[in-house]
Design a protein around this motif. Structure first.
Motif, PDB file in Angstrom:
ATOM      1  N   ARG A   1     -29.613 -59.934  65.383  1.00 20.84           N
ATOM      2  CA  ARG A   1     -30.975 -59.515  65.562  1.00 20.84           C
ATOM      3  C   ARG A   1     -31.902 -60.114  66.061  1.00 20.84           C
ATOM      4  O   ARG A   1     -32.472 -61.038  65.584  1.00 20.84           O
ATOM      5  N   ILE A   2     -32.557 -59.620  67.094  1.00 21.27           N
ATOM      6  CA  ILE A   2     -33.575 -60.257  67.904  1.00 21.27           C
ATOM      7  C   ILE A   2     -34.883 -59.196  67.874  1.00 21.27           C
ATOM      8  O   ILE A   2     -34.731 -57.898  68.213  1.00 21.27           O
TER       9      ILE A   2
ATOM     10  N   GLU B   1     -38.171 -53.330  63.581  1.00 20.55           N
ATOM     11  CA  GLU B   1     -37.512 -54.322  64.056  1.00 20.55           C
ATOM     12  C   GLU B   1     -37.420 -55.471  63.041  1.00 20.55           C
ATOM     13  O   GLU B   1     -36.434 -56.002  62.395  1.00 20.55           O
TER      14      GLU B   1
ATOM     15  N   LYS C   1     -24.558 -62.105  72.904  1.00 23.10           N
ATOM     16  CA  LYS C   1     -23.789 -60.878  72.846  1.00 23.10           C
ATOM     17  C   LYS C   1     -22.315 -60.984  71.833  1.00 23.10           C
ATOM     18  O   LYS C   1     -22.049 -59.940  71.669  1.00 23.10           O
TER      19      LYS C   1
ATOM     20  N   ALA D   1     -36.393 -62.615  75.271  1.00 20.61           N
ATOM     21  CA  ALA D   1     -35.759 -61.869  74.413  1.00 20.61           C
ATOM     22  C   ALA D   1     -34.464 -61.095  74.989  1.00 20.61           C
ATOM     23  O   ALA D   1     -33.141 -61.280  74.152  1.00 20.61           O
ATOM     24  N   GLU D   2     -34.662 -60.738  76.276  1.00 18.44           N
ATOM     25  CA  GLU D   2     -33.287 -60.113  76.741  1.00 18.44           C
ATOM     26  C   GLU D   2     -32.280 -61.152  76.980  1.00 18.44           C
ATOM     27  O   GLU D   2     -31.292 -60.916  77.099  1.00 18.44           O
TER      28      GLU D   2
ATOM     29  N   GLU E   1     -30.715 -62.143  74.103  1.00 20.16           N
ATOM     30  CA  GLU E   1     -29.559 -61.101  73.664  1.00 20.16           C
ATOM     31  C   GLU E   1     -28.280 -61.259  74.506  1.00 20.16           C
ATOM     32  O   GLU E   1     -27.230 -61.074  74.203  1.00 20.16           O
ATOM     33  N   SER E   2     -28.489 -61.421  75.758  1.00 14.92           N
ATOM     34  CA  SER E   2     -27.357 -61.744  76.691  1.00 14.92           C
ATOM     35  C   SER E   2     -26.626 -63.238  76.485  1.00 14.92           C
ATOM     36  O   SER E   2     -25.375 -63.153  76.296  1.00 14.92           O
TER      37      SER E   2
END
Length: 584
Positions: free
Chosen positions: A108-109, A124, A102, A94-95, A98-99
């Motif tokens: 939305r994750i 969420e 961006k 997930a991180e 997101e990167s």
């Protein structure tokens, strides 16, 4: 296009959307890895894909970038679903997404996994995420309750698929894949291709592209492997000696049980090391804080179990120490993969008992490298190391202007006590070194064998005879049912629990293992004997189970039926068939 032209073009050759390309540039990525170069074009075209590559080769970007390219930000429904075997890997994926995303305004994750309260996850999901990264058990629960719908789903990804199946999630994965729309693009990534992977591929993937990154195409991790054969002193003393003398930035120490993580971390901390435990009994907030402390250098030694450390990628981890050896080579590969990532170098150290030597052959085959035999620093060498450190610390203080009053005080003490300054300094040094003596006591006598590597075909690996092939955790498994030690490990105190599901409910051993591993993050090595009866089952779990873990298991389901765990009060009716072990 030639290989030179492809490499010179970098990611531009993949024709990714401008916002994704800009994010890649921001992250400093210049050249795609082989799995990315081969997979992204197929996934951008909408084709199903079967990707075979080891961990640490860039698989997240290989499926994440093309999947994000297909996202319609105006639709507030799940369009990308990623299944991961553990919560740690789910968070890491997930991180990473997101990167990558961006610069995708409105993306939305959501992360969905067991062991966390439902509140944050529901919040969420209510925000309408386009991307969901999840572990199987908790995802199934949300699907059953109608909280996640797949009407707009475009891509489903199975990450670390072989590990997911090893943890007993095959039927869960099949159930989830059976609920997605027929036109959903499927991508399955795995380090190995066991028969179960082929079964899923044949059933759910449509004419998939098969991308296989051969060993010679992968950049081999620069990891030195060394093993110390346990003898003379215990493993705890050996760990302390290495933690003091080895030059490392950060180190992960792998142990078998959650209790071991706490006890070992507390012992190291009491000896002055900046250490902390990481295990499944910690809530997610505590675990994330611990990992952040490791990243920031507030702790240097992390004591962890296999499951919680899987997927952990912290650049400063230079050493992995296997305090307890894993039973299978895949777990070993994942362990040492926490270091030596992305071109960095690293070192893996193993503590090997004589009866465990046969495992080294499997590890060497799995990694394609040799494991050198090492010796611990002798007490004399340890003392010399401490003396050098002591001298360096003291000489740094010599020029401190605040020492002048101390010098005067020392001279006064010497005059008043009729003792020389040298004797007083020696007394201070003696007091300084009481916890860590500058001249440690000699070790028990043991032979030193220098400069040797463990041979893949070492005859000592087979010293256990035919029975050695069936040894797990130092005990011979009960393969014929009902006799002997029933495959129990002698390093764990077991408690037997009764489950309200049995053969009449269609339950198999793997179902119980999967439910326990998913809901309570207990790996199969810490699940003892499982016995199946007509109307119920029994399972052995480590004694002293925390209340929070028991409550999590109380909510677990096996084959869509409540597990109904309770303390076993025996006696029990005779099992219909032979006893099964969780790791059989």
């Amino acid at each position: 296009m030639s290989e030179v032209e492809t490499l010179d073009s970098g990611f531009a050759v993949l024709n990714l959307p401008e916002n994704l390309q800009a994010a890649i540039d921001d992250l400093g990525f210049t050249q795609p890895t082989p799995i990315q170069l081969d997979s992204i074009p197929h996934l951008l075209e909408g084709r199903d894909l079967l990707g075979e590559a080891q961990t640490g080769t860039g698989k997240t970007a290989a499926f994440g970038l093309p999947a994000l390219a297909h996202i319609d930000l105006n639709i507030r429904q799940p369009q990308l679903m990623v299944l991961a075997p553990t919560r740690e890997l789910a968070i890491q994926v997930a991180e990473a997404l997101e990167s990558f995303g961006k610069r995708m305004r409105g993306l939305r994750i959501a992360t969905v996994y067991g062991g966390q309260s439902y509140g944050p996850q529901l919040a969420e999901l209510e925000r309408g995420p386009q991307v969901i990264v999840a572990t199987p058990g908790r995802l199934m629960d949300h699907i059953r309750r109608g909280r996640i719908k797949f009407d707009a789903l475009k891509t489903l990804v199975l990450d670390e698929a072989d590990e997911m199946l090893n943890m007993g999630f095959l039927e869960d994965v099949e159930w989830i894949m059976g609920h997605v729309p027929d036109n959903t693009q499927m991508a399955l990534f795995s380090a190995t291709m066991p028969p179960a992977i082929k079964k899923i591929t044949d059933r759910f993937l449509k004419d998939p592209a098969h991308i296989k990154i051969a060993p010679e195409e992968r950049k081999k991790a620069n990891i030195r492997q060394r093993a110390w054969e346990v003898r003379g002193i215990n493993k705890l003393t050996a760990l302390e000696r290495l933690a003091e003398t080895v030059e490392y930035d950060a180190m992960i120490v792998f142990v078998r049980t959650r209790n071991d993580t706490v006890e070992l971390a507390e012992r190291l901390e009491s000896q002055g090391f900046k250490a902390s435990a990481l295990n499944g009994d910690m809530n997610q907030q505590m675990r994330e804080r611990t990992v952040n402390q490791l990243k920031e250098g507030k702790i240097n030694i992390l004591v962890a179990t296999d499951v919680v450390a899987r997927g952990l990628d912290v650049p400063r981890i230079s050493h992995v120490l296997n305090f307890d050896l894993p039973d299978d080579h895949e777990s070993y590969v994942h362990r040492i993969g926490r270091t030596g990532r992305a071109g960095r170098s690293g070192e893996a150290i193993l503590f090997v008992r004589p009866r465990e030597r046969y495992l080294l052959r499997h590890y060497m085959r799995a990694t394609g490298g040799d494991i050198e035999q090492m010796e611990l620093p002798s007490p004399a060498e340890l003392g010399a190391h401490r003396q050098i450190k002591c001298r360096e610390e003291l000489t740094k203080l010599v020029d401190n202007p605040n020492l002048e009053p101390m010098r005067e005080m020392l001279n006064q003490m010497a005059e008043q006590s009729e003792t020389s300054v040298l004797d007083l300094a020696a007394a201070l040094l003696y007091k300084y070194q009481q916890r860590r003596p500058l001249q440690p006591k000699p070790d028990p006598e043991r032979p030193r064998r220098e400069g040797r590597s463990f041979d893949r075909n070492d005859r000592n690996d087979r010293r256990g005879g035919r029975g050695a092939r069936f040894e797990r955790n130092g005990q011979r498994g009960d393969r014929n049912g009902g006799r002997g030690r029933q495959g129990r490990r002698n390093d764990i105190d077991w408690t037997t629990y009764r489950l309200a599901v049995g053969r009449d409910h269609g339950v198999q051993v793997k179902d119980i293992v999967g439910a326990i591993a998913n809901e309570a993050s207990i790996d199969s090595g810490n699940i003892g004997a499982i016995r199946l009866f007509d109307g119920h089952s029994t399972v052995q779990l480590p004694s002293g189970m925390p209340k929070e873990t028991f409550n999590q298991l109380s909510r677990a389901r096996v084959r869509n039926k409540p597990m109904g765990i309770s303390a076993d009060k025996g006696p029990r009716p005779r099992a219909r068939h032979h006893e099964n072990r969780a790791d059989a």
